[in-house]
Design an enzyme around this catalytic site. Sequence first.
Site, PDB file in Angstrom:
ATOM      1  N   ASN A   8       0.871  -1.179   0.000  1.00 38.93           N
ATOM      2  CA  ASN A   8       0.000   0.000   0.000  1.00 38.93           C
ATOM      3  C   ASN A   8       0.903   1.222   0.000  1.00 38.93           C
ATOM      4  O   ASN A   8       1.467   1.582   1.031  1.00 38.93           O
ATOM      5  CB  ASN A   8      -0.899  -0.014   1.249  1.00 38.93           C
ATOM      6  N   HIS A  96      -9.620   1.454   5.076  1.00 39.79           N
ATOM      7  CA  HIS A  96      -8.332   1.704   5.744  1.00 39.79           C
ATOM      8  C   HIS A  96      -8.526   2.717   6.873  1.00 39.79           C
ATOM      9  O   HIS A  96      -9.325   3.656   6.743  1.00 39.79           O
ATOM     10  CB  HIS A  96      -7.309   2.215   4.722  1.00 39.79           C
ATOM     11  N   GLU A  98      -6.839   5.160   7.782  1.00 33.75           N
ATOM     12  CA  GLU A  98      -6.600   6.555   7.402  1.00 33.75           C
ATOM     13  C   GLU A  98      -7.831   7.143   6.723  1.00 33.75           C
ATOM     14  O   GLU A  98      -8.119   8.335   6.867  1.00 33.75           O
ATOM     15  CB  GLU A  98      -5.358   6.633   6.492  1.00 33.75           C
ATOM     16  N   GLU A 168      -5.511  -4.512  10.879  1.00 37.63           N
ATOM     17  CA  GLU A 168      -4.519  -3.446  11.014  1.00 37.63           C
ATOM     18  C   GLU A 168      -4.798  -2.644  12.282  1.00 37.63           C
ATOM     19  O   GLU A 168      -5.587  -1.687  12.251  1.00 37.63           O
ATOM     20  CB  GLU A 168      -4.586  -2.491   9.812  1.00 37.63           C
ATOM     21  N   GLY A 174       2.380   2.825  10.842  1.00 36.21           N
ATOM     22  CA  GLY A 174       3.312   3.940  10.679  1.00 36.21           C
ATOM     23  C   GLY A 174       3.990   4.374  11.963  1.00 36.21           C
ATOM     24  O   GLY A 174       4.545   5.470  12.040  1.00 36.21           O
ATOM     25  N   SER A 214       3.417  -1.542  10.508  1.00 39.51           N
ATOM     26  CA  SER A 214       4.868  -1.523  10.742  1.00 39.51           C
ATOM     27  C   SER A 214       5.562  -2.844  10.413  1.00 39.51           C
ATOM     28  O   SER A 214       6.472  -3.263  11.129  1.00 39.51           O
ATOM     29  CB  SER A 214       5.176  -1.097  12.182  1.00 39.51           C
TER      30      SER A 214
HETATM   31  P1  13P Z   1       2.973   0.857   7.714  1.00 33.36           P
HETATM   32  O1  13P Z   1       3.519  -0.459   7.173  1.00 33.36           O
HETATM   33  O2  13P Z   1       3.696   2.045   7.179  1.00 33.36           O
HETATM   34  O3  13P Z   1       2.859   0.810   9.203  1.00 33.36           O
HETATM   35  O4  13P Z   1       1.488   0.989   7.140  1.00 33.36           O
HETATM   36  C1  13P Z   1       0.616  -0.065   7.302  1.00 33.36           C
HETATM   37  C2  13P Z   1      -0.593   0.211   6.518  1.00 33.36           C
HETATM   38  O5  13P Z   1      -1.358   1.094   6.835  1.00 33.36           O
HETATM   39  C3  13P Z   1      -0.829  -0.605   5.327  1.00 33.36           C
HETATM   40  O6  13P Z   1      -2.096  -0.393   4.823  1.00 33.36           O
END
Ligand code: 13P
Length: 253
Positions: A8, A96, A98, A168, A174, A214
Site C-alpha cells: 500500500n 483503511h 486513514e 490493522e 506507521g 509496521s
Molecule cells: P505501515 O507499514 O507504514 O505501518 O502501514 C501499514 C498500513 O497502513 C498498510 O495499509
Amino acid sequence: MRKLIVANWKMNKGIVQSQQFAEELREYTEKHKITHCEIVICPPYTSLEAVHRKLDGSSIAVGAQNVFYETSGAFTGEVSAGMLKSCGCEYVITGHSERRSYFHETDAIINKKVMAVLDEGLKPILCIGETLQEHEDKITEAVIEEQINHCLAHIDSDSVRNIVIAYEPVWAIGTGKNATPHQVEHAHNFIRRKIKKIYNEDVANNIRIIYGGSITPDNASDLFSSNTINGGLVGGASLELESFIQIINSAKK
Ligand code: 13P
C-alpha cells in the site's frame, strides 16, 4: 494457503517512480521464479494504469487504495469500482484506518464500498482494527466484532470468499511498533471464529486474513511463520524495492 503480500503505497510515487518500481519488481520475481506468495501493488489512482501496463501478464496483481460505491454520476472527484476494473485492478483496499479517520468513513459506508467492489468481480481488502485507546481499554475484540458485523452486512457466503480481511491495529500503523505475532494470532483467531459464526466453517477456514502495521524486513519472518497469518499489508516498507523484496522473501516457508 499461499501468503498474500500487498504493497500500500498510500499517497506516494508519481507515474515515473511507480513504473520503475513495477518494472524492477517484475524483473526480480521472474528472474527468481517467485511463486511462494501472491503479490499485489496498490499505487495511487494516478499510477494505476501505468503500473498495470508494466505488470500485465505477470504474476503480480494491481489494487486500488479506495473506491466510491456508486457506479457513475455527479460525484466530483470520485472513482467507481468499474473504473478501477478498467484500469486493470483486481483488488481494492476498503476501510483503511486513514480513510476512517481523515475522511470520516463509517462502517456503513465501507459496507457499501465492499459490495460495490464485489459487484464488479473485484476483491476487497477489508481493513479492520482497534485504535490505541481501544487497545489500552482492552476492547479489541468488541471493536473488531462490531466492524465485521457492519462491514460484512448483506454479503452472502459465496461473495465473502472473495474478501481478504486485513487486521490493522491503528496503533501499529506507521509507528514502528508492530503487533507481536502472538497478538496478531489472537486477533486473527477471533476474526476466524466470528466468520465461522456468521457464515460456516468452510468459509472461515478459507478466508484470507492478513496483518498490517509496521511490517519491516526485520519482523516479517516472525509474523509470516504463523499459519494463522495469511500475509501482510505493507505501507512504509513497500516504498523501497529492496525492503519490499526482503519482505516477500520472508514469506517463504
Ligand atoms: P505501515 O507499514 O507504514 O505501518 O502501514 C501499514 C498500513 O497502513 C498498510 O495499509
